[in-house]
Scaffold this active site. Structure first.
Site, PDB file in Angstrom:
ATOM      1  N   GLU A 136       0.776  -1.217   0.046  1.00  0.00           N
ATOM      2  CA  GLU A 136      -0.043  -0.047  -0.002  1.00  0.00           C
ATOM      3  C   GLU A 136       0.916   1.317   0.060  1.00  0.00           C
ATOM      4  O   GLU A 136       0.387   2.074  -0.655  1.00  0.00           O
ATOM      5  CB  GLU A 136      -0.885   0.028   1.137  1.00  0.00           C
ATOM      6  CG  GLU A 136      -2.337  -0.885   0.993  1.00  0.00           C
ATOM      7  CD  GLU A 136      -1.893  -2.392   1.215  1.00  0.00           C
ATOM      8  OE1 GLU A 136      -0.735  -2.582   1.525  1.00  0.00           O
ATOM      9  OE2 GLU A 136      -2.902  -3.314   1.095  1.00  0.00           O
TER      10      GLU A 136
ATOM     11  N   HIS B 149     -11.158  -5.267   9.702  1.00  0.00           N
ATOM     12  CA  HIS B 149     -11.432  -5.072   8.295  1.00  0.00           C
ATOM     13  C   HIS B 149     -12.848  -4.308   8.084  1.00  0.00           C
ATOM     14  O   HIS B 149     -13.528  -4.325   7.140  1.00  0.00           O
ATOM     15  CB  HIS B 149     -11.646  -6.422   7.453  1.00  0.00           C
ATOM     16  CG  HIS B 149     -10.567  -7.270   7.136  1.00  0.00           C
ATOM     17  ND1 HIS B 149      -9.728  -7.748   8.174  1.00  0.00           N
ATOM     18  CD2 HIS B 149      -9.895  -7.491   6.014  1.00  0.00           C
ATOM     19  CE1 HIS B 149      -8.691  -8.235   7.393  1.00  0.00           C
ATOM     20  NE2 HIS B 149      -8.669  -8.228   6.221  1.00  0.00           N
TER      21      HIS B 149
HETATM   22  C1  LIG Z   1      -2.099  -4.744   4.210  1.00  0.00           C
HETATM   23  C2  LIG Z   1      -3.039  -5.507   3.582  1.00  0.00           C
HETATM   24  N1  LIG Z   1      -3.508  -5.365   2.303  1.00  0.00           N
HETATM   25  C3  LIG Z   1      -4.297  -5.945   1.534  1.00  0.00           C
HETATM   26  C4  LIG Z   1      -5.059  -7.190   2.429  1.00  0.00           C
HETATM   27  C5  LIG Z   1      -6.191  -7.837   1.428  1.00  0.00           C
HETATM   28  N2  LIG Z   1      -5.592  -9.020   1.388  1.00  0.00           N
HETATM   29  C6  LIG Z   1      -6.331 -10.193   2.169  1.00  0.00           C
HETATM   30  S1  LIG Z   1      -5.587 -11.569   1.864  1.00  0.00           S
HETATM   31  C7  LIG Z   1      -4.522 -10.892   0.546  1.00  0.00           C
HETATM   32  C8  LIG Z   1      -3.496 -11.826  -0.139  1.00  0.00           C
HETATM   33  C9  LIG Z   1      -2.609 -12.231   0.513  1.00  0.00           C
HETATM   34  O1  LIG Z   1      -1.861 -12.985  -0.079  1.00  0.00           O
HETATM   35  P1  LIG Z   1      -0.654 -14.063   0.451  1.00  0.00           P
HETATM   36  O2  LIG Z   1       0.175 -13.377   1.290  1.00  0.00           O
HETATM   37  O3  LIG Z   1      -0.257 -14.910  -0.603  1.00  0.00           O
HETATM   38  O4  LIG Z   1      -1.411 -14.991   1.453  1.00  0.00           O
HETATM   39  P2  LIG Z   1      -2.386 -16.231   1.083  1.00  0.00           P
HETATM   40  O5  LIG Z   1      -3.916 -15.771   1.142  1.00  0.00           O
HETATM   41  O6  LIG Z   1      -2.083 -16.688  -0.349  1.00  0.00           O
HETATM   42  O7  LIG Z   1      -2.362 -17.157   1.930  1.00  0.00           O
HETATM   43  C10 LIG Z   1      -4.856  -9.529   0.395  1.00  0.00           C
HETATM   44  C11 LIG Z   1      -4.348  -8.657  -0.522  1.00  0.00           C
HETATM   45  C12 LIG Z   1      -4.715  -7.176   3.861  1.00  0.00           C
HETATM   46  N3  LIG Z   1      -5.137  -8.026   4.501  1.00  0.00           N
HETATM   47  N4  LIG Z   1      -3.799  -6.455   4.293  1.00  0.00           N
END
Ligand SMILES: Cc1ncc(C[n+]2csc(CCOP(=O)(O)OP(=O)(O)O)c2C)c(N)n1
Ligand SMILES: Cc1ncc(C[n+]2csc(CCOP(=O)(O)OP(=O)(O)O)c2C)c(N)n1
Ligand SMILES: [Mg+2]
Ligand SMILES: [Mg+2]
Lengths: 322, 328, 328, 322
Positions: C62, C131
């Protein structure tokens, strides 16, 4: 040793001395009590800034920090406006509202000077993104310190830059300290440059006190960026020869470090290079004398300049208050 | 009694807490002996006494600093994190707001998060737009956190000690311009309870509600106006949030008039909550509307005379009081 | 007129702006075609029309997202950055507050920063404590930025278009629960000027000042109370800050009573500023104190019935209105 | 191929199946409409979590994410409490106030489950710092995704951990996607593990679907951490076999990827290993049957459990509201 032609050497020497004489002048004014503002000395880092700016074109963008005097003057901000801003005058680049830590001069490509460590890197990406979007061929260079390489913004910016192959250059001026903290006390890896690999990026570490290392490194990065080959991380080794800001104590620097720093001083080294390249003492002195005259005139102008109107605190907040 | 500076008062509070509780430790940029004990010297001398593990100089990584404090607190320790200047909380709000402040609630009470985040700020030193903001209103709007600021050395010692004792996160705001301020040393073990305001000066015509550095301005104004026959009661909140509503409301019920004052920009500042609450709860006692004084709604400008024009100066405070008194 | 959803309205505003101005582009997590046009689908179809450079899917970064928007704006473009959920602004406040909002001022007017930061949030979907927050008060307290939120599709289209036009940063807040809301399509080129509130329903007994999703609750309550002979005027701020003071004050001068309402937690919320300002400026017109309704002062809980108890429900709004009317 | 003794294999198998059966059960309940909450499936990542938890001691600390079911159940949160929390009941670990994204159970070492990507890493450092300060010998493991490796918190945490040689393990579960974005669209470097070098840290990439890679990697990291040798970054390659959360569309995943993912499924692979190590089909089925029985009982308990008192919204805000 890569060759640098004599015109470019003269150019680099002139920019270097502009940075250095500005720094000396600022310290003199502070010492004499003629001005009382925050100033972040650049003694020891002049060549890095000067060579980097000499590798850019006038239209290229630069993002720098509170310790940005080098980039700012070497990129070519008119001296009267620069001094005006530092002295908080209406004639300053930012009408005295930004100050020493926040010099902006879009006319010469100084787009942001930030006081928040590391925050310039993501912004540099944005400038580069605009150039990539509109095809204007500009390159963006962002300068920051060794300490800044440990903040999240550095990481996010480098990954994003490589992902999009942005025309941006990350120039880390590793002056061995982040405020009072020595490199080894803030970073566990032997270099900052090696972090580039973790982003699939090209990274190089160079001696920032050696014009034949720093200039070609930036030049090559500029060419790669301009050719669409993406970003480069350059770590320029140098020394912060004064405290963190003017007047601040630096008793925490060990004597060996101070010795080493003096040995590596970029100014005598560059002077030697110039003489070896058939510039005469007189020629070089004349360059410095002219710079001094310009600085003196600019300082006099700034000292005599009017203060900004007090209503400036209400202006430029939003467009409707412009 | 001995006189101490604000800096010494803070240092003493930390020193004492570290001596008593091995779980108390400091972390932040430049805080240890090798760096001279912090750029404002608040942690000076502590490394020598308690060792490097308990006074950790960190990289420039505010998210990692506050995050580490949060984690250590979950493991039962009492970290004191230093964020060099208040504007830098902007890089680590997530750890403070989404984590420190919420972990007690979200865990159903299992993981309280006793951390103190010390930070400093202040207008009037020429630091410009990115180093001078007062952002207490952001934290006041977040459940699960105390926002504290001292106006004198005794309170500094007592409030910091109480903040370290607290079993919840505390944002402890210092003012750069006050570090050198001298006052009486309240001595070892002194605590000022969180959530309790002080009546810094009694008065009967108007309640001037403020905190931190501007308490000094408020007291000056009160003593000036006394000569003109206006009796100003000065309330020093000490804890900005959750604040001591009872003391504030009692004062306003007595005086019938109120003015809030802070260095932070006026719109949507803490004064708004206090004013809104007063008019709701003291409607029948009020002789006129609650007024508010605060910083100008812009970034803090660099040029010294602009910066001085920006702050809520004493004449501005006097003007609002006289307006409230119908004397203008 | 054709009916569109809030999502479609937002999409149309962006589409239209991108078609007209090659400097407008989108960036954010999952926003491009390859990811299905955003997790809430607001940017769907735009990659196909305008290419990958103008709809950039980003890493989860972000700070880099907003920073890139800031930089591109300094270079003359008009980026629209998406922060997936509002709580994540907590990781990038520095770029928004210390940079985007201040660069016009600190540069003495040289570098305006025309960016739109779209984000969404909302209580009632079971997303829990990290959230669901409404953090508009943080931005309202910062000079140099507009805070905007629509309550219906037409406003969404018009406000987003005006936000993209604006030469200053805009925080554009969407509410997850409203994406599916249907309403009239105001058609191409429609703008709702920033800083102008709407009188969503006229009334004469009390002014209910709100914005975003709770405008719907306010309208429901107003129509219910009309049956009991209480005439509620509903003001939809549309721009939360700097807000349309003139419309608010005129309404309160007419009705003599005011209630503020938002989903954000009540203490130190935006309602405090509005209430404090009303009592100061409309003192003589007021028949009683300004009252406020807001979310419960805690993190948003997970369990559905707790979440429902947390929000400012219609009965709570009715209760405050009746209190103000002396009918309780 | 490093050896893993039979008891440990049984342990890993049991934990893996606990994760998998919990996941299957949760999806079944959602599909049947018996519960309606956010749930982040862990299908495809069971072994990574199970092997990692099997390498820790009961007193060790864990920090995980919304996709933390694997760590949570494999570390040993009592099933009734786990299901209670997920169903928002008073009997849940957090009295229903945290929910599926915020499971906390200090008794079993699950210290934080965060919904903000990357934010667990700095907190893990703090837990490890406490252990380093008070010498309790605990190790902290933090699990996160490939997408999380691009946020600033990752960078700051790794540098700080190495600087202080904290007893912490950074376990990146590289399931190839961050929400809808594929690895190559968010990261320009060929691996996350290689970033470790830029912090002077040890980094390894392992196949998270191969018990003989993932278990020894975590085990070694635990031993290093416990011995005071500092942190390790482990990148465990795996697949997210479902959408980002239950019910979310995953049409953006290319068919080749879906094929590959099925081929690499850790469950048949682990079953094969078990059979090769002279566990019988019956033995293995009995393990699963017992788990299923436990889960069924826990779900029944949670479904029947009371809702939290409505006043819980005012409790646990500050100590005085506890
Ligand atoms: C700082 C932040 N930005 C965006 C999000 C929205 N978000 C939740 S899970 C996710 C994907 C995360 O991907 P990864 O780290 O690969 O974990 P996975 O879900 O694949 O286990 C996003 C973008 C968030 N929770 N926190
Ligand atoms: C986010 C943030 N944290 C802390 C500071 C305070 N600070 C200002 S300069 C500085 C040291 C920066 O070191 P480095 O990046 O090496 O740059 P140098 O000063 O050596 O040029 C610090 C800690 C800041 N400005 N921003
Ligand atoms: Mg440095
Ligand atoms: Mg992933």
């Amino acid at each position: 040793m890569p060759a640098i032609d004599r015109d470019k050497l003269r150019d680099i020497y002139t920019r270097t001395m502009k940075v250095n004489r500005t720094d000396e002048k600022f310290r003199a004014l502070l010492m004499q009590g003629k001005v009382a503002v925050m100033y972040y000395c650049v003694r020891g880092q002049e060549l890095v800034s000067a060579a980097a700016m000499a590798a850019l074109e006038p239209q290229d963008y630069v993002v720098c920090t509170y310790r940005g005097q080098g980039e700012q003057t070497a990129k070519g901000i008119p001296m009267e406006k620069w001094w005006g801003e530092c002295l908080g005058k209406a004639t300053g680049t930012c009408k005295g509202k930004g100050g020493t830590m926040h010099i902006t001069d879009p006319a010469t490509g100084i787009m942001v000077t930030t006081g928040v460590v590391g925050s310039g890197l993501p912004i540099a990406n944005g400038l580069a993104m605009a150039s990539q979007n509109n095809g204007d061929g500009r390159v963006t260079l962002v300068s920051f310190g060794d300490g800044a390489a440990n903040i999240g913004a550095f990481h996010e910016a480098l990954n994003m830059a490589q992902l999009y192959k942005l025309p941006v250059i990350f120039l880390c001026q590793n002056n061995r300290y982040g405020e009072h903290t020595a490199y080894a006390d803030h970073t566990a890896s032997p270099s900052i440059a090696m972090r580039a690999e973790g982003y699939g990026m090209k990274g190089v570490r160079v001696d920032g006190n050696d014009v034949f290392q720093i200039y070609p490194a930036v030049k090559e990065a500029v060419e790669r960026a301009r050719a669409g080959e993406g970003p480069t991380l350059i770590e320029a080794m140098c020394y912060r020869m004064m405290g963190h800001f003017f007047g601040s104590d630096f008793s925490y620097m060990p004597p060996e470090h101070l010795e080493e720093m003096k040995r590596e001083d970029p100014l005598p080294k560059l002077r030697k290079v110039m003489l070896e390249h058939q510039f005469t003492e007189e020629e070089l002195d004349a360059i410095v004398a002219e710079i001094d005259a310009q600085i003196d005139a600019a300082v006099a102008h700034a000292l005599a300049a009017p203060l900004p109107d007090v209503d400036e605190i209400y202006r430029d907040v939003l467009e409707e208050t412009a | 009694m001995a006189q101490i500076t604000m800096t010494q008062a803070l240092n003493l509070a930390i020193d004492e807490a570290m001596a008593e509780d091995p779980g108390v430790f400091c972390l932040g940029e430049d805080v240890s002996a090798k760096q001279g004990g912090g750029v404002f010297k608040v942690t000076q001398g502590l490394t020598e006494k308690y060792g490097a593990h308990r006074v950790r100089a960190t990289p420039i990584s505010e998210t990692a600093i506050v995050g580490a404090a949060v984690g250590a607190a979950l493991a039962g320790q009492r970290p004191i994190a230093e964020i060099m200047l208040m504007n830098f909380v902007a890089v680590c709000m997530d750890q403070i707001v989404n984590h420190a402040a919420k972990l007690r609630f979200m865990s159903g009470g299992q993981t309280p998060c006793p951390i103190v985040i010390r930070t400093t700020t202040g207008v009037g030193v020429g630091f410009g737009g990115q180093h001078s903001d007062m952002l207490e209103a952001w934290f006041a709007h977040v459940a699960g956190i105390h926002v504290v600021t001292p106006s004198n050395p005794a309170d500094a010692r007592g409030l910091l000690r109480a903040s370290i004792d607290a079993n919840d996160p505390v944002i402890f705001i210092e003012n750069i311009l006050c570090y050198g301020l001298k006052g009486e040393d309240p001595g070892p073990g002194y605590r000022v309870p969180l959530g309790k305001a002080a009546v810094a000066r009694e008065g009967s015509d108007i309640s001037l509600i403020t905190y931190g550095r501007t308490v000094l301005d408020a007291l000056d104004v009160a003593s000036d106006l006394a000569k003109e026959g206006i009796s100003v009661e000065v309330i020093d909140l000490r804890t900005i949030a959750p604040y001591d509503e009872a003391t504030v409301l009692a004062s306003v019920r007595k005086t019938g008039r109120a003015l809030t004052l802070h260095e932070a920009v006026r719109p949507f500042g803490t004064g708004a909550e206090i004013a809104a609450n007063i008019q709701e709860k003291c409607w029948d006692s009020l002789k006129g509307p609650v007024r508010r004084v605060g910083g100008t709604f812009s970034a803090v400008p660099f040029a010294s005379h602009l910066e001085q024009a920006w702050i809520p100066t004493k004449p501005k405070i006097v003007e609002q009081i006289k307006l409230a008194m119908g004397r203008l």
